[in-house]
Design a protein around this motif. Structure first.
Motif, PDB file in Angstrom:
ATOM      1  N   UNK A  44       0.835  -1.202   0.000  1.00 49.38           N
ATOM      2  CA  UNK A  44       0.000   0.000   0.000  1.00 49.38           C
ATOM      3  C   UNK A  44       0.869   1.251   0.000  1.00 49.38           C
ATOM      4  N   UNK A  45       1.919   1.254   0.803  1.00 44.36           N
ATOM      5  CA  UNK A  45       2.804   2.434   0.861  1.00 44.36           C
ATOM      6  C   UNK A  45       3.560   2.649  -0.449  1.00 44.36           C
ATOM      7  N   UNK A  46       3.821   1.589  -1.178  1.00 44.14           N
ATOM      8  CA  UNK A  46       4.556   1.700  -2.441  1.00 44.14           C
ATOM      9  C   UNK A  46       3.669   2.246  -3.570  1.00 44.14           C
ATOM     10  N   UNK A  47       2.367   2.243  -3.374  1.00 49.29           N
ATOM     11  CA  UNK A  47       1.418   2.701  -4.390  1.00 49.29           C
ATOM     12  C   UNK A  47       0.786   4.026  -3.995  1.00 49.29           C
ATOM     13  N   UNK A  48       0.227   4.694  -4.995  1.00 53.99           N
ATOM     14  CA  UNK A  48      -0.587   5.876  -4.711  1.00 53.99           C
ATOM     15  C   UNK A  48      -1.943   5.437  -4.189  1.00 53.99           C
ATOM     16  N   UNK A  49      -2.492   4.382  -4.822  1.00 56.31           N
ATOM     17  CA  UNK A  49      -3.799   3.878  -4.390  1.00 56.31           C
ATOM     18  C   UNK A  49      -3.880   2.370  -4.610  1.00 56.31           C
ATOM     19  N   UNK A  50      -4.401   1.695  -3.595  1.00 51.55           N
ATOM     20  CA  UNK A  50      -4.499   0.237  -3.617  1.00 51.55           C
ATOM     21  C   UNK A  50      -5.881  -0.172  -3.143  1.00 51.55           C
ATOM     22  N   UNK A  51      -6.460  -1.129  -3.841  1.00 52.50           N
ATOM     23  CA  UNK A  51      -7.743  -1.696  -3.450  1.00 52.50           C
ATOM     24  C   UNK A  51      -7.509  -3.139  -3.036  1.00 52.50           C
ATOM     25  N   UNK A  52      -7.889  -3.463  -1.816  1.00 48.41           N
ATOM     26  CA  UNK A  52      -7.735  -4.814  -1.275  1.00 48.41           C
ATOM     27  C   UNK A  52      -9.128  -5.429  -1.187  1.00 48.41           C
ATOM     28  N   UNK A  53      -9.305  -6.591  -1.786  1.00 48.09           N
ATOM     29  CA  UNK A  53     -10.584  -7.292  -1.702  1.00 48.09           C
ATOM     30  C   UNK A  53     -10.468  -8.470  -0.754  1.00 48.09           C
ATOM     31  N   UNK A  54     -11.513  -8.697   0.013  1.00 45.96           N
ATOM     32  CA  UNK A  54     -11.658  -9.898   0.837  1.00 45.96           C
ATOM     33  C   UNK A  54     -13.040 -10.467   0.538  1.00 45.96           C
ATOM     34  N   UNK A  55     -13.257 -11.715   0.906  1.00 47.63           N
ATOM     35  CA  UNK A  55     -14.508 -12.373   0.536  1.00 47.63           C
ATOM     36  C   UNK A  55     -15.654 -12.186   1.524  1.00 47.63           C
ATOM     37  N   UNK A  56     -15.398 -11.550   2.660  1.00 51.26           N
ATOM     38  CA  UNK A  56     -16.477 -11.351   3.630  1.00 51.26           C
ATOM     39  C   UNK A  56     -16.269 -10.040   4.379  1.00 51.26           C
ATOM     40  N   UNK A  93     -14.260   8.900  -1.966  1.00 42.42           N
ATOM     41  CA  UNK A  93     -13.748  10.226  -2.329  1.00 42.42           C
ATOM     42  C   UNK A  93     -12.344  10.450  -1.766  1.00 42.42           C
ATOM     43  N   UNK A  94     -12.108  10.004  -0.539  1.00 43.10           N
ATOM     44  CA  UNK A  94     -10.773  10.160   0.065  1.00 43.10           C
ATOM     45  C   UNK A  94      -9.715   9.415  -0.748  1.00 43.10           C
ATOM     46  N   UNK A  95     -10.040   8.217  -1.222  1.00 46.39           N
ATOM     47  CA  UNK A  95      -9.087   7.469  -2.047  1.00 46.39           C
ATOM     48  C   UNK A  95      -8.868   8.188  -3.369  1.00 46.39           C
ATOM     49  N   UNK A  96      -9.941   8.619  -3.975  1.00 51.04           N
ATOM     50  CA  UNK A  96      -9.887   9.306  -5.271  1.00 51.04           C
ATOM     51  C   UNK A  96      -9.026  10.568  -5.194  1.00 51.04           C
ATOM     52  N   UNK A  97      -9.113  11.291  -4.076  1.00 56.35           N
ATOM     53  CA  UNK A  97      -8.359  12.534  -3.895  1.00 56.35           C
ATOM     54  C   UNK A  97      -6.934  12.297  -3.402  1.00 56.35           C
ATOM     55  N   UNK A  98      -6.571  11.054  -3.112  1.00 62.55           N
ATOM     56  CA  UNK A  98      -5.229  10.751  -2.628  1.00 62.55           C
ATOM     57  C   UNK A  98      -5.042  10.987  -1.137  1.00 62.55           C
ATOM     58  N   UNK A  99      -6.129  11.179  -0.395  1.00 57.20           N
ATOM     59  CA  UNK A  99      -6.029  11.389   1.051  1.00 57.20           C
ATOM     60  C   UNK A  99      -6.086  10.076   1.829  1.00 57.20           C
TER      61      UNK A  99
END
Length: 181
Positions: A44-56, A93-99
């Motif tokens: 996550x720190x190496x990226x600008x934005x990361x989406x993590x999926x889990x199944x539940x 929105x926070x993810x989209x804005x980079x916050x």
């Protein structure tokens, strides 16, 4: 054809810590989730934005808790159907804005919600199908000609095989066609 950069990974094995007199043993849950969270924090720190999926929802909340535990700033926030629409909108929105650098989500972010450009999608647990994996991983590199980067983190031994099969299915485009009724 869509290009993918996929990898099936296992969290680093924790170093066994010597027990001090009177110290409690580490729980099996911490043995699994702490090394996973440490690896995810690095991603996550190496990226600008990361989406993590889990199944539940339960796993989504657990991963979020372990990711943020002991951190100076919040790295990720949960996103699932049990949260109010207003909270989900603020998180998006926070993810989209980079916050916010990451979101940990159930399938609630698989389709259609604009959260901006994603550098990487991480799948904690193997998705239920190749189609779900394609949908989730495709959220990264979502522009024409870009490569979708995804990492699969199986959390149990049996799931390693499942993750490898799903990753191969994604790379080979092995999705069952729908037949009209």
């Amino acid at each position: 054809a869509k290009r993918y950069d996929l990898e099936v990974r296992a969290a680093a094995e924790p170093e066994p810590a010597p027990l001090l007199p009177g110290a409690a043993e580490t729980s099996p849950e911490e043995n699994l989730w702490e090394p996973l969270a440490a690896d995810l924090r690095r991603r996550i720190r190496a990226n600008r934005s990361t989406l993590v999926f889990a199944n539940s929802r339960r796993t989504t909340e657990k991963v979020t808790r372990f990711l943020n535990q002991g951190q100076a700033e919040e790295l990720a926030y949960s996103h699932h159907g049990s949260l109010s629409r207003e909270i989900r909108a603020v998180v998006e929105e926070r993810l989209k804005q980079g916050r916010l650098k990451g979101i940990v989500s159930t399938s609630s972010l698989e389709l259609g919600i604009d959260i901006g450009a994603l550098d990487e999608v991480v799948l904690v647990q193997t998705p239920p199908s190749v189609a779900a994996a394609v949908q989730r991983i495709g959220r990264a590199g979502h522009q024409v000609g870009e490569t979708s980067r995804g990492r699969l983190y199986p959390v149990h031994e049996r799931a390693v095989l499942d993750a490898a099969v799903v990753a191969r299915g994604v790379l080979e485009g092995d999705i069952a066609e729908l037949a009209p009724i």
